[in-house]
Motif scaffolding. Structure first.
Motif, PDB file in Angstrom:
ATOM      1  N   ARG A   1      -8.403  -9.256  -4.753  1.00 25.15           N
ATOM      2  CA  ARG A   1      -6.946  -9.063  -4.724  1.00 25.15           C
ATOM      3  C   ARG A   1      -6.598  -7.605  -5.047  1.00 25.15           C
ATOM      4  NH1 ARG A   1      -1.429 -10.256  -3.919  1.00 25.15           N
ATOM      5  NH2 ARG A   1      -0.269  -9.990  -5.834  1.00 25.15           N
ATOM      6  N   ILE A   2      -7.258  -7.040  -6.061  1.00 24.99           N
ATOM      7  CA  ILE A   2      -6.955  -5.664  -6.466  1.00 24.99           C
ATOM      8  C   ILE A   2      -7.360  -4.687  -5.355  1.00 24.99           C
ATOM      9  CG2 ILE A   2      -7.585  -3.842  -8.117  1.00 24.99           C
ATOM     10  CD1 ILE A   2      -7.574  -6.171 -10.225  1.00 24.99           C
ATOM     11  N   GLN A   3      -8.476  -4.974  -4.741  1.00 25.15           N
ATOM     12  CA  GLN A   3      -8.936  -4.127  -3.623  1.00 25.15           C
ATOM     13  C   GLN A   3      -7.906  -4.149  -2.485  1.00 25.15           C
ATOM     14  OE1 GLN A   3     -12.879  -5.199  -2.984  1.00 25.15           O
ATOM     15  NE2 GLN A   3     -13.534  -3.084  -2.754  1.00 25.15           N
ATOM     16  N   GLN A   4      -7.414  -5.345  -2.236  1.00 26.72           N
ATOM     17  CA  GLN A   4      -6.401  -5.524  -1.187  1.00 26.72           C
ATOM     18  C   GLN A   4      -5.127  -4.727  -1.542  1.00 26.72           C
ATOM     19  OE1 GLN A   4      -5.031  -9.535  -1.242  1.00 26.72           O
ATOM     20  NE2 GLN A   4      -4.977  -9.715   0.979  1.00 26.72           N
ATOM     21  N   LEU A   5      -4.720  -4.794  -2.826  1.00 25.40           N
ATOM     22  CA  LEU A   5      -3.508  -4.084  -3.236  1.00 25.40           C
ATOM     23  C   LEU A   5      -3.699  -2.571  -3.129  1.00 25.40           C
ATOM     24  CD1 LEU A   5      -2.306  -6.172  -6.348  1.00 25.40           C
ATOM     25  CD2 LEU A   5      -1.288  -6.109  -4.083  1.00 25.40           C
ATOM     26  N   ARG A   6      -4.931  -2.106  -3.415  1.00 23.71           N
ATOM     27  CA  ARG A   6      -5.196  -0.661  -3.332  1.00 23.71           C
ATOM     28  C   ARG A   6      -4.960  -0.117  -1.921  1.00 23.71           C
ATOM     29  NH1 ARG A   6      -6.868   1.458  -7.873  1.00 23.71           N
ATOM     30  NH2 ARG A   6      -8.184   0.212  -9.262  1.00 23.71           N
ATOM     31  N   GLN A   7      -5.133  -0.965  -0.913  1.00 30.28           N
ATOM     32  CA  GLN A   7      -4.941  -0.509   0.475  1.00 30.28           C
ATOM     33  C   GLN A   7      -3.444  -0.314   0.804  1.00 30.28           C
ATOM     34  OE1 GLN A   7      -7.888  -0.055   1.927  1.00 30.28           O
ATOM     35  NE2 GLN A   7      -8.763  -1.080   0.131  1.00 30.28           N
ATOM     36  N   LEU A   8      -2.578  -0.929   0.018  1.00 23.40           N
ATOM     37  CA  LEU A   8      -1.147  -0.861   0.328  1.00 23.40           C
ATOM     38  C   LEU A   8      -0.574   0.486  -0.114  1.00 23.40           C
ATOM     39  CD1 LEU A   8      -0.096  -4.448  -0.834  1.00 23.40           C
ATOM     40  CD2 LEU A   8      -0.508  -3.655   1.502  1.00 23.40           C
ATOM     41  N   PRO A   9       0.542   0.908   0.490  1.00 22.21           N
ATOM     42  CA  PRO A   9       1.100   2.215   0.135  1.00 22.21           C
ATOM     43  C   PRO A   9       1.514   2.300  -1.338  1.00 22.21           C
ATOM     44  CG  PRO A   9       2.406   1.113   1.867  1.00 22.21           C
ATOM     45  CD  PRO A   9       1.295   0.196   1.513  1.00 22.21           C
ATOM     46  N   VAL A  10       1.249   3.484  -1.931  1.00 18.61           N
ATOM     47  CA  VAL A  10       1.682   3.750  -3.311  1.00 18.61           C
ATOM     48  C   VAL A  10       3.208   3.825  -3.274  1.00 18.61           C
ATOM     49  CG1 VAL A  10       1.647   5.503  -5.137  1.00 18.61           C
ATOM     50  CG2 VAL A  10      -0.412   5.044  -3.779  1.00 18.61           C
ATOM     51  N   ARG A  11       3.876   3.133  -4.201  1.00 16.73           N
ATOM     52  CA  ARG A  11       5.334   3.125  -4.144  1.00 16.73           C
ATOM     53  C   ARG A  11       5.987   3.909  -5.281  1.00 16.73           C
ATOM     54  NH1 ARG A  11       5.266  -2.522  -2.711  1.00 16.73           N
ATOM     55  NH2 ARG A  11       5.237  -2.692  -0.457  1.00 16.73           N
ATOM     56  N   LYS A  12       5.161   4.390  -6.215  1.00 18.02           N
ATOM     57  CA  LYS A  12       5.746   5.146  -7.328  1.00 18.02           C
ATOM     58  C   LYS A  12       5.205   6.572  -7.284  1.00 18.02           C
ATOM     59  CE  LYS A  12       8.419   2.250  -9.299  1.00 18.02           C
ATOM     60  NZ  LYS A  12       8.634   1.472 -10.490  1.00 18.02           N
ATOM     61  N   GLU A  13       6.108   7.540  -7.564  1.00 23.62           N
ATOM     62  CA  GLU A  13       5.666   8.946  -7.544  1.00 23.62           C
ATOM     63  C   GLU A  13       4.640   9.203  -8.638  1.00 23.62           C
ATOM     64  OE1 GLU A  13       9.105  11.446  -7.766  1.00 23.62           O
ATOM     65  OE2 GLU A  13       9.851  10.625  -5.861  1.00 23.62           O
ATOM     66  N   GLN A  14       4.876   8.587  -9.783  1.00 19.95           N
ATOM     67  CA  GLN A  14       3.999   8.815 -10.932  1.00 19.95           C
ATOM     68  C   GLN A  14       2.936   7.723 -11.006  1.00 19.95           C
ATOM     69  OE1 GLN A  14       6.342   8.594 -14.480  1.00 19.95           O
ATOM     70  NE2 GLN A  14       5.614  10.547 -15.236  1.00 19.95           N
ATOM     71  N   SER A  15       1.697   8.112 -11.291  1.00 19.29           N
ATOM     72  CA  SER A  15       0.682   7.078 -11.507  1.00 19.29           C
ATOM     73  C   SER A  15       0.908   6.457 -12.884  1.00 19.29           C
ATOM     74  CB  SER A  15      -0.726   7.679 -11.435  1.00 19.29           C
ATOM     75  OG  SER A  15      -0.940   8.476 -12.573  1.00 19.29           O
ATOM     76  N   LEU A  16       0.287   5.299 -13.103  1.00 22.01           N
ATOM     77  CA  LEU A  16       0.461   4.657 -14.410  1.00 22.01           C
ATOM     78  C   LEU A  16      -0.083   5.567 -15.510  1.00 22.01           C
ATOM     79  CD1 LEU A  16       1.303   2.210 -16.112  1.00 22.01           C
ATOM     80  CD2 LEU A  16      -0.993   1.294 -15.766  1.00 22.01           C
ATOM     81  N   GLN A  17      -1.219   6.198 -15.217  1.00 22.84           N
ATOM     82  CA  GLN A  17      -1.842   7.103 -16.168  1.00 22.84           C
ATOM     83  C   GLN A  17      -0.856   8.197 -16.612  1.00 22.84           C
ATOM     84  OE1 GLN A  17      -4.873   6.443 -17.271  1.00 22.84           O
ATOM     85  NE2 GLN A  17      -4.609   8.118 -18.735  1.00 22.84           N
ATOM     86  N   GLU A  18      -0.196   8.795 -15.623  1.00 19.65           N
ATOM     87  CA  GLU A  18       0.766   9.875 -15.945  1.00 19.65           C
ATOM     88  C   GLU A  18       1.937   9.333 -16.757  1.00 19.65           C
ATOM     89  OE1 GLU A  18      -0.096  12.459 -11.880  1.00 19.65           O
ATOM     90  OE2 GLU A  18       1.570  11.042 -11.932  1.00 19.65           O
ATOM     91  N   ARG A  19       2.389   8.137 -16.380  1.00 17.19           N
ATOM     92  CA  ARG A  19       3.505   7.513 -17.087  1.00 17.19           C
ATOM     93  C   ARG A  19       3.156   7.272 -18.564  1.00 17.19           C
ATOM     94  NH1 ARG A  19       7.801   4.477 -14.781  1.00 17.19           N
ATOM     95  NH2 ARG A  19       6.896   4.923 -12.756  1.00 17.19           N
ATOM     96  N   LEU A  20       1.936   6.755 -18.786  1.00 13.17           N
ATOM     97  CA  LEU A  20       1.508   6.473 -20.165  1.00 13.17           C
ATOM     98  C   LEU A  20       1.375   7.775 -20.954  1.00 13.17           C
ATOM     99  CD1 LEU A  20      -1.194   3.699 -19.524  1.00 13.17           C
ATOM    100  CD2 LEU A  20       1.149   3.363 -20.295  1.00 13.17           C
ATOM    101  N   GLU A  21       0.767   8.782 -20.303  1.00 15.61           N
ATOM    102  CA  GLU A  21       0.579  10.080 -20.988  1.00 15.61           C
ATOM    103  C   GLU A  21       1.919  10.676 -21.391  1.00 15.61           C
ATOM    104  OE1 GLU A  21      -1.823  12.599 -18.474  1.00 15.61           O
ATOM    105  OE2 GLU A  21      -3.572  11.294 -18.824  1.00 15.61           O
ATOM    106  N   GLU A  22       2.899  10.565 -20.468  1.00 16.00           N
ATOM    107  CA  GLU A  22       4.227  11.121 -20.753  1.00 16.00           C
ATOM    108  C   GLU A  22       4.818  10.514 -22.024  1.00 16.00           C
ATOM    109  OE1 GLU A  22       6.999  11.762 -17.237  1.00 16.00           O
ATOM    110  OE2 GLU A  22       8.059  10.239 -18.410  1.00 16.00           O
ATOM    111  N   HIS A  23       4.463   9.247 -22.303  1.00 12.67           N
ATOM    112  CA  HIS A  23       4.993   8.579 -23.506  1.00 12.67           C
ATOM    113  C   HIS A  23       4.005   8.616 -24.662  1.00 12.67           C
ATOM    114  CE1 HIS A  23       7.868   7.080 -20.544  1.00 12.67           C
ATOM    115  NE2 HIS A  23       8.679   6.954 -21.571  1.00 12.67           N
TER     116      HIS A  23
END
Ligand code: FSX
Ligand code: SF4
Ligand code: F3S
Length: 383
Positions: free
Chosen positions: A14-36
């Motif tokens: 399922r995760i592999q399948q989701l990875r193929q779909l277009p990224v919908r957020k400008e910021q990655s989760l990693q960047e979002r977490l780092e920002e906070h």
């Protein structure tokens, strides 16, 4: 292959399948977490805690972290109906955004009545576009009950004055999965309390598709996020009880895991709010605690960034995750005496008034536990 190995494989695919779909957020989760200021280590810990809340073995925590990273590929539509918006508050109103809140921010929220900037015609258009563009894929969350009296006209939303009932039916038709968040969406909640003038009902009663109920007035942010993450991770619904609630959250009674349970078993009860027993953290059963009748994981999961829960704060559980609790669990500060499971009242009174030896108390407590086990044995519908 054992059931966990099969589930793990399903999650990976399922995760592999989701990875193929277009990224919908400008910021990655990693960047979002780092920002906070949230470190990778804290994020990994969050994954482990949520994995254990979902009653999954620890190796799944790696999958959980990966699923959170690709959560932006899953479109989410959140519709507010007849309710107080406390469920949204439970999820989003933290003093500082916790990891669950940030992950929720990372999900691709296409429409959310309560928090989006758009209003009026623009909001209606956004909803129509999201339902069209993501037909068959979007995760649909309802918060609040649907009023049915007078053709549903007790609740109309937006410039086109669609009734809640129309909105529920239209949105449900194109959803990938449907979740009712809160006791209102699950079972009608406060709107449906007697005499229920608006004919309010839970969402599942008006649509012909499976709906997962995350009950609680409100539910904890962990139970809401946990359910979203389960769907993101596996693309399917978890094992449910007879009331369509995930077993991982609603599989045990509040009473089973309460930190005051030792006092219940020892016959040590708060008689009046403010008495010495209350100060000493004794059991609140005689002050109306409905923990023995209520299925939820509040003692382990807690609220407000996991700081507290009703009994810890000094008041009994009022049974807020059960159907019709406004009617069936009241008076909230008195034990139930004329209810079908009143055996617990008799036993607790005996424990409270008779001086019993330790063994006898143990037997009485065991009898109480068995009574409930027997009462609720029939609820599970899945293994
Ligand atoms: Fe109901 Fe949620 Fe209680 Fe309120 O919306 S479950 S009244 S906390 O907010 O639906
Ligand atoms: Fe806890 Fe309530 Fe059970 Fe007492 S009756 S042990 S306070 S859940
Ligand atoms: Fe509700 Fe009882 Fe938990 S009142 S929040 S189910 S402790």
């Amino acid at each position: 292959m054992n059931k966990y190995a099969a589930l793990y494989e399903l999650g990976k695919a399922r995760i592999q399948q989701l990875r193929q779909l277009p990224v919908r957020k400008e910021q990655s989760l990693q960047e979002r977490l780092e920002e906070h200021g949230i470190t990778r280590r804290e994020f990994i810990k969050w994954s482990a805690v949520l994995t254990s809340a979902l009653a999954l073995p620890m190796p799944f925590s790696e999958l959980m972290a990966e699923a959170a990273e690709v959560a932006d590929r899953v479109p989410l539509i959140w519709l507010n109906l007849a309710e107080c918006t406390g469920c949204t508050e439970s999820l989003l109103r933290a003093y500082t955004p916790d990891i669950s809140t940030l992950i929720f921010d990372h999900v691709s929220v296409e429409y959310y009545d309560a928090i989006m900037a758009a209003s009026g015609w623009q909001a209606e258009e956004n909803l129509e576009n999201a339902m069209r563009d993501y037909h068959g894929q979007y995760l649909l969350v309802f918060e609040g009950a649907v009023p049915l009296a007078n053709g549903g006209t007790f609740l109309t939303i937006g410039g086109k004055a669609h009734t809640g009932l129309e909105i529920v039916k239209t949105a449900a038709a194109g959803a990938g999965a449907i979740i009712s968040v809160g006791t209102c969406a699950s079972f009608g909640g406060v709107q449906a309390a007697r005499p229920n003038p608006t004919g309010a009902q839970g969402i599942h009663t008006v649509i012909d598709r499976p709906v997962v109920n995350i009950s609680g007035c409100p539910p904890s942010s962990t139970n809401i996020t946990g359910m979203l993450m389960y769907f993101i991770m596996f693309g399917k619904l978890p094992a449910l009880d007879l009331l369509n609630r995930p077993k991982w959250a609603y599989g045990a009674r509040v009473h089973d895991n309460c930190e005051r349970r030792g006092h219940f078993d020892a016959g040590e009860f708060v008689e009046m709010f403010g008495d010495n027993a209350a100060e000493n953290g004794y059991c609140l059963y005689k002050r109306g605690c409905k923990g023995p009748y209520t299925y939820n994981n509040c003692p382990q999961i807690r609220f407000n960034s996991h700081t507290s829960w009703p009994v810890m704060a000094g008041h009994g559980c009022i049974g807020c995750s059960e159907p019709d609790f406004w009617d069936t669990m009241a008076d909230f500060e008195q034990p139930l005496s004329n209810q079908p499971v009143r055996g617990v009242d008799v036993t607790a009174d005996k424990i409270g008034t008779v001086v019993l030896g330790v063994a006898a108390v143990g037997i009485a407590a065991h009898a109480v536990a068995s009574l409930f086990a027997g009462t609720y044995k029939g609820r599970d519908n899945q293994k």
